[in-house]
Design an enzyme around this catalytic site. Structure first.
Site, PDB file in Angstrom:
ATOM      1  N   PHE A 145       0.864  -1.175   0.000  1.00  0.00           N
ATOM      2  CA  PHE A 145       0.000   0.000   0.000  1.00  0.00           C
ATOM      3  C   PHE A 145       0.900   1.224   0.000  1.00  0.00           C
ATOM      4  CE2 PHE A 145      -2.383   3.523   1.711  1.00  0.00           C
ATOM      5  CZ  PHE A 145      -3.529   3.462   0.939  1.00  0.00           C
ATOM      6  N   ASP A 230       9.651   2.859   1.527  1.00  0.00           N
ATOM      7  CA  ASP A 230       8.474   3.630   1.909  1.00  0.00           C
ATOM      8  C   ASP A 230       8.302   3.510   3.420  1.00  0.00           C
ATOM      9  OD1 ASP A 230       5.962   4.601   2.517  1.00  0.00           O
ATOM     10  OD2 ASP A 230       4.957   3.673   0.803  1.00  0.00           O
ATOM     11  N   LYS A 259       3.285  11.362   6.791  1.00  0.00           N
ATOM     12  CA  LYS A 259       2.500  11.179   8.010  1.00  0.00           C
ATOM     13  C   LYS A 259       3.117  11.875   9.229  1.00  0.00           C
ATOM     14  CE  LYS A 259      -0.079   7.121   6.485  1.00  0.00           C
ATOM     15  NZ  LYS A 259      -1.278   7.865   6.115  1.00  0.00           N
TER      16      LYS A 259
END
Length: 405
Positions: A145, A230, A259
């Site tokens: 994801f 990531d 984030k």
């Protein structure tokens, strides 16, 4: 129906009426929050055990971050990249140093940073590695994801994320996550990068086999391929280290961050790498109006300063050990079929006889604990790193009681 219940019902009804239905949130309407606790419009408190998918690693309303934002709001919020501003150079220098890298390309959202990494790898492949134009390939893992743009969902294996969004962007090869032999077989002369999450969050906090990431690093070095990590969810303290790859002593060629970099205050993301890699860009070839804006830089600089103390990494490691020890006990009850994770991050698979992940999330909400389900039977636990052991134990006790009856 009381006035407060009417307020909650109206808020949910307005969202359902006027917002595209791309989410299925739990039926709670949060009004305020502090630390690891949120309060809804009815005045009921909830323990946040999700932390905005790691965006809120440092807690709700962290005073250092809020004060940094307030001070910057009074000075300057945006210039666009058409002009320099006085926080930009410091932000780039500090983030590069935190990562042990040289160069930063700032964006806003995680998906933007992943898209930036994809463009970087392709351009590096053509300019530096000498891959023929249009032939660049990037290898990714199953169950990944990395975001929801059309390019990113083109290499997703999740039908919900991918279906009905074609035609899909070519240039990606998907191999089983955690299978080093399959990865090695997929890398050829046209491969420019391997893009992986050190731990797959959305997939249910999947941790690869020991030595896998070190093997990826070794393979990429041998084959002259960029290793792009990531760390949008796994990085910046969540797993007990600044970066999850540190658990295997691995440094990638390129970090993708987001984030927690914005502290839950503003969206901040970045690609961080060497001058040789990010140096392939020239003015006009990539950018973002809001990327690296003064407000974002001010907040991110405070995030970096917080991380440099090591306090939150230590808390995540210590409380994470406790979290996983307690969850392991649940795995022996029959209500939980598997537990995975690292640091203050766990995926818990619920036995079907005890309900779906959504069922358990809703029952926990009724008890004042907020988690989120994924892929049917799994719930994710990822509290803010400021959570106390007492609050963590209370949240786990609610989970035990939900699964007991």
């Amino acid at each position: 129906m009381t006035a407060t219940h009417t307020a909650a019902s109206r808020a949910i009804a307005a969202a359902e009426e006027h917002c595209a239905h791309t989410y299925h949130p739990l039926p709670v309407v949060v009004a305020t929050a502090e630390g690891a606790w949120m309060t809804d419009v009815e005045g009921r408190r909830y323990l946040d055990m999700l932390a905005g998918y790691s965006a809120l690693n440092f807690g709700h309303g962290n005073r250092r971050l809020i004060d940094a934002a307030k001070q910057q709001l009074d000075r300057l919020t945006l210039t666009s990249r058409a002009f320099h501003h006085d926080r930009f150079g410091e932000f780039c220098a500090e983030l590069a140093d935190l990562c042990g890298m040289e160069t930063v390309l700032p964006m806003n959202t995680g998906a933007e940073a992943v898209e930036t990494a994809v463009k970087t790898a392709r351009k590096w492949g053509y300019r530096v590695k000498g891959v023929p134009d249009g032939k660049a390939r990037i290898v990714v893992g199953t169950d990944n994801f990395h975001g929801r743009t059309t390019t990113i969902v083109s290499f997703s294996t999740d039908p919900e994320a991918r279906a009905d969004f074609g035609p899909y962007t070519p240039g990606f090869e998907i191999v089983p996550y955690g299978d080093l032999a399959a990865l090695e077989a997929a890398v050829d002369e046209h491969t420019v990068a391997v893009l992986l999450e050190p731990i797959q969050g959305e997939a249910g906090v999947l941790v690869p086999p020991p030595g896998y990431m070190a093997g990826v690093r070794r393979l990429c070095t041998e084959r002259n391929v960029l290793f792009m990590a990531d760390e949008i969810q796994s990085g910046l303290g969540r797993t007990g280290r600044t970066f999850a790859l540190e658990h295997e002593g691995v440094v990638p060629d390129l970090y993708i961050l987001g984030k927690a970099l914005g502290g839950g205050v503003v969206p901040v993301s970045a690609v961080v790498s060497s001058r040789d890699v990010l140096g392939v860009f020239r003015p006009g070839e990539h950018g973002s109006t809001f990327g690296g804006n003064p407000l974002a830089c001010a907040v991110a600089l405070e995030v970096i300063a917080i991380l440099r103390t090591g306090t939150y990494q230590r808390r995540a490691a210590e409380l994470g050990d406790h979290l996983h020890a307690e969850l392991a006990k649940l795995a022996g009850t029959g209500a939980v079929t598997a537990v995975r994770g690292r640091g203050l991050w766990a995926g818990v698979d619920i036995a079907p006889a005890f309900g779906t992940g959504r069922d358990v999330s809703e029952r926990l909400m009724e008890r004042g604990v907020l988690v989120k389900d994924t892929h049917g039977q799994t719930i994710r636990i990822a509290p803010p790193l400021v959570i106390t052991r007492e609050d963590l134990d209370w949240g786990l006790e609610q989970l035990r009681e939900v699964l007991a009856g």
